[in-house]
Each structure stands twice: as structure tokens, then as C-alpha cells.
Design an enzyme around this catalytic site. Sequence first.
Site, mmCIF file in Angstrom:
data_model
loop_
_atom_site.group_PDB
_atom_site.id
_atom_site.type_symbol
_atom_site.label_atom_id
_atom_site.label_comp_id
_atom_site.label_asym_id
_atom_site.label_seq_id
_atom_site.Cartn_x
_atom_site.Cartn_y
_atom_site.Cartn_z
ATOM 1 N N ASP A 1 0.875 -1.165 0.000
ATOM 2 C CA ASP A 1 0.000 0.000 0.000
ATOM 3 C C ASP A 1 0.921 1.228 0.000
ATOM 4 O O ASP A 1 2.075 1.137 0.421
ATOM 5 C CB ASP A 1 -0.880 -0.024 1.248
ATOM 6 C CG ASP A 1 -1.774 1.193 1.350
ATOM 7 O OD1 ASP A 1 -2.309 1.608 0.312
ATOM 8 O OD2 ASP A 1 -1.924 1.725 2.459
ATOM 9 N N ASP B 1 -1.028 -0.646 6.034
ATOM 10 C CA ASP B 1 -1.171 -0.063 7.368
ATOM 11 C C ASP B 1 -2.313 -0.692 8.148
ATOM 12 O O ASP B 1 -2.530 -0.350 9.312
ATOM 13 C CB ASP B 1 -1.350 1.459 7.295
ATOM 14 C CG ASP B 1 -2.560 1.862 6.470
ATOM 15 O OD1 ASP B 1 -3.400 0.997 6.167
ATOM 16 O OD2 ASP B 1 -2.659 3.061 6.123
ATOM 17 N N ASP C 1 -7.162 -1.956 4.459
ATOM 18 C CA ASP C 1 -6.626 -2.978 3.568
ATOM 19 C C ASP C 1 -7.014 -4.387 3.981
ATOM 20 O O ASP C 1 -6.384 -5.354 3.557
ATOM 21 C CB ASP C 1 -5.091 -2.888 3.520
ATOM 22 C CG ASP C 1 -4.612 -1.552 2.981
ATOM 23 O OD1 ASP C 1 -5.177 -1.104 1.974
ATOM 24 O OD2 ASP C 1 -3.697 -0.972 3.574
#
Length: 732
Positions: free
Chosen positions: A431, A623, A627
Amino acid sequence: MNESKHDEHVCTCEHEHYEHKHEQEHDECCHPAHAHDKCCHEHEHEHEHEHGECCHEHHHEHEHHHEHEHHHEHERCCEHGECHRHEDECGCGHHHGHSHGDACGCGHEHGGHEEGEKRIMVIRLIIGAVLFAGGLTAHFCNAPWYVELPIFLACYAVVAYDVLWNAIRSILRGNVFGEAFLMSVASIGAFALKEFPEGAAVMLLYQLGEFLTDLALDRSQASIRAILDIRPDTANVVRNGETLPVSPAEVEIGETILVRPGERVPLDGVILSGSSALDTRALTGESVPRTAHEGDTVLSGCIALDGALTVRVEKSFGESTASKIIRLVEDAADRKTPAERFITKFARWYTPAVVIAAVLLAIVPPLFTGNWADWIHNALTFLVISCPCALVISIPLAVFGGLGAASKAGVLIKGGNFLEALNRAHTVVYDKTGTLTEGSFAVREALPADGFTREELLRLAAAAESFSTHPIAKSILAAASEVSETVSDAHAISGKGISAAVGARAVAVGNEKLMADLGLAVTEPEAVGTYAFVAVDGVYAGCIVIADRIKQDSKETIEALRAMGISRQIMLTGDAKPVGDAVAKELGLDGVSSELLPDQKLEAVEALYTTLPKNGTLLFLGDGINDAPVLARADVGVAMGGLGSDAAIEAADAIIPADAPHKLCDAIRIARKTHRITVENIAFALGMKAIFLLLGALGIANLWIAVFADVGVMLLAVLNALRLLRKPGKTA
């Protein structure tokens, strides 16, 4: 199908873990029976476990959206996940597993009990060695058998009584083919053949080897106990103006606690007053303390180094960070690697097979040669050599050592299966925001027009923005030197920017539309980011580029992983394509997909799986905030900085508490070293067993050599596994 993903934790205590129950019955167990009556964990429950001799295997098949298959082998009889002992399937009666000492909270002094057992064993070994030396003296002086035999029997009784008892108890419970049984048959057979020195030596050397092995295992357990010893026994709670020491489990959310210098923070909370440098090594693996002030969040497990803190409790004892880490570390032992599953199944078939082979060796050849005593002696030697203890102990120890080493390095891995998946990493997906970048705006460039300096541009823009709370305004203020000018008549221009009188000058800061309203033409710079154009007294003064900053160690992490042989590194982001492309180019990534929604990120990962090699795995580093679908889909989902997020802990397979991408490199190095040591131990143990079994069957190796072969191979395999406790190097 990816077998590495999401083996479920199973507990026999029938209490809720992560909002689900598992009720199981134990049929057979490989350790002594005992009962637990009461445990005072935060869940306050009474239960009793009756353990037989259990070496069983549970297979759970779970259906996920990606149709993974899970096989979970459970060999643990536990008390709500905090007080447990693992025992391997060697059947020797020794505790080769691991215990967590006082972490169970049951009030028993586990460590002291074990130390007492060690002292007793040392005394037994010394007495046995003295008696054995006396017996050997009588033997070499050609003393009559009735003088020699009592001395060796006394030695045998001192060192062997517990092994004989364990063998009898195991047989009564149906677990015939254990190491205690093999050693008992071999030693008693030697006495029956009037090989008194060999009969006593088998047990004396065997017990010595087991004792040395336990000492080596204690070293590995010490590292895990250090990880688990992060939760203090008391909390200083402030009630009615008094500070009272109580159990952290008794403190309610919203109450105030006092943390004095040198004390460990017992519960997660927010600092109401005070400041202190915090030692966060137990949580993040970082040795540099961080300073916490009033209003900052503080996590349990940290140590206040130089100041007292008054903290408002935000989470209960069971949900505090320290408790989460303890559960993660303990539960990790239940998720087994393919090598562990192989050894478990291998041991169940191997031991009965070698016992049958030994019986045939004792019976069949003498039918043709007539030399019964020699062939029985060969069969007894064959039995001693055949013990699979080196494999059964060293392989789980290597995996457990790898998990412990990763925890010490600041990476919490949820199981040995994920450790093995890390070893086979082929593709790493990142990410962007909050993972490779800081996730906060900062001034990237300040480009003054003719007639203005960089410092002047930033100072005037910061003065105009000084009354704004917008993130862009804050980033400009942070980049500027101290603003001393008087600011008046500041007002926001909706959708365009802000204008203000800074001293005697009219300053406007905003986008192209604001500049157009002022009749000024601007040229966008080549730098990627958000642009704040500045006009002073109706003259174009320059442009300030604001962008999310790349973390200091992001590029280093990507380069290190590439040097380690990671073939493909991809970034997925919801940001605009120019921003994503610029970050990917700066970091040297192999690819980037931009402007993605969470479900589109999942689709992108699925597409990557179509080109993934058969034995390769895909890792995702994020994080943990938005996600969760990708964390769950990846072979190993790694949440960074996710200890404060319940969603991250549930979805991720590994957690990096620190905000440090480079720790992924440490995790992969440790995983590779664990795999390498596991393969070395399997090859070494099987190879040595094969050689000595052949020598024993042919009568070349006697019982003395057999014991050295069994104990020596086991010790070398264990010592090899203990190399994982050393700090990982820079190569893998």
C-alpha cells in the site's frame, strides 16, 4: 490452493477466543496426566482439564473467498491460551516443549518447580556416575558377577526409575512406541544378556543427553519468556484521591492510573499529565526511546524511563496491547509448518516400523545362524539408535525459535505456517499511504518567482495561512521560519484559497482559479503534488509544492528485498496516477496501479496470482486500516503499525508494531534461516540414523555407540536450531 493461510487457533478450554468457540475432546496425550482446577485470567472461569496421553491431529477445513484449505494439527492442552506446555511425540517423558512460566496467572511458581527438578537430576546424574565408575572398576578387575551386578543395578535404579515409570504409564494408555519404551527394552535386554555395563550406560548417557537438551531448550524458552514478560502485575490506580496498587484486570476503562519512572505501563491509555521517554523495545523492537507528552497515546508494555505519567485508561486489560502481543506469540505455536506436519506423521509410522524391524532382526537371522545372543544384542542396539527424538524435538524447536527471533526483531508472526510462507516469498505488494509514505502532507518544494526568495515565499504564505486548520496550511506553517508579521483581514475564498493582509502587503494563497481571478498566469511545475500558488500585492510570487513524504527507509527496504531475490515489488494506491507513478519511480518499484478502490486492490492482487510461480508466495504490506480484504487474501498479510487496530490484528498474518517497512526484510531473513536449519536437521538426523541403523543391524555398532548416536545427533540438532536465537545477519 495455498495451505499457508489462516490455520485457526484451537483451544481445549471451551472458552471464547476471538469470538468463536472450539470444543474438543482429547483421546490420547503424550505427557503426564494432570488437572487444572482454576485459573484467574481476565475471563474468570473455572475448568478442569484431564489430560491423557495426546498426540492427535485436528483437520479443519475453512471456506474463504479465496478457497484456501487449512490443516491444523493441535498438540496442546491449554488454559485459555496463557498457561500451556507443548510436548513432542518422542514419548520420553521429558518436557521438551515450552512453558510460559508465570504468564498464566494461576499463581503457581512454575520456574521454581522446574529449577528444583533440575537440581534433583544433577544429583541423580552425579550419584549414577559415581556408581557407574565403581561398577566399571569391578568389571575391569574381573570381579564376580554378583559383586558387579548390584553396583550397576544401583546405578540403573538411580537414573532410570522415571523413564521406566513413563514407559509403563505410556503402555497402559496405549502409547507403546515411545522413546521411554525403546530405552527401557534396550537397557533391560542388556542386563538380561549379562552386559551389565552397557545396560547401565544406556540409561546414564540417555539421561545425561536429555538433561543437556533441556538446558539448551531453556535457552530458547528464555527468549520467549522475555517477550511475554511485558505485562506488569500491578497498576497504580487513582481512586478517591488515593493511589492504590491493584491488578490491571480490575481497572475500568476511564479510570486514571499513575506510571512512575522505571515502571512498565500496565494498560493502554492517553496521557493526562506528565511527559517521559518511553522504552518501546518490547512492542516495536526499536532501541531508541520515544518521548511522549500530554495528549499522546501510550501503549501497555512500554517503560517510562525518566518521568511520571498520569494516564486515562482507554482499553481493558484483556484488550490492551501487551495482552494482544502475548496472545499472538502463544497462539503462533499452534500453526504448524509443512515440515512439522511431516515429522508428526513420520514419527507415528516410523517408530512402530523400527520396533517391528528390531523384532525381526532378533528372530529371523538366528533361525539360520543360531547365534541368538548376538542378534538380540544387535536388535537392542537397533532400537536405541532408532529413536526419532532428534527430529521430533529439533524441528518444532527451530520453528519456535524462528517465531521468537522474529518477535525480538519487532515482527509478530501468527504461526509457523506463515513463517514458511515468508521463506517462499516471490512477490511483495505495498500500500502507498502510511506504508511507503508518511501519510501526512509536507512541503516538497518552494519555487519562488523572480524578485522573491524561497524563505520570503514560505514566510508570507505561512503568515496568510496561520489562521487556517487545513492540512496544506499546516504543512506550509511547518516548513516556514517563525512568522513575526502582523496578520489581519484574513478570509477564506471558497474552493480557491485564502487572502490576508500580512503587515502592509496583500497576500493570496490558493489554486489556479484564485490566481486567474487576480489576473495572474501561472505555470505548473514538473514536481508531482498539490500546488499552492502565492501572489503578493497583485504580483505572482511563486509556487509551493505539497506532497506526502516518502519514509526514510522505504527505498532501503525495496533495494534490500531486491538484493534478497524478491522478484517482483508492486505498489497499489488510491491516489492519482501522476502521484503513484512519481512515488513508484523514486522508489524503483517494478510496477504500480493507481486510483484503486479497496475492492479494485483485491482484483489487482488476484491478477498477480495468475503469474505467481507454483512454489512462490505473495506478501502484502499495508497499514491495516482499510486494507483488510487484501491482507486476508495474501499468502502473508503484514499490517504495519497495526497494534492499535483490532481489524488489523484479525486480518493480518504478521504485524510490525513499529512504523518501519525495513522490518519486513528481517522477517524474511529469519524465515529463510529457519527453513534452512529445519532442512539441515531433517537431512542430518535421517542420514545419521540410516548409517547407524545399518551399523547396528550388522553388529558393528554396540549399545555404547548407539546411545552416543541417539543422544549426540539429538544434541547437535538442538544446538543447530538454537542458532536462530542469534541476531539475524545482513544476508540470507
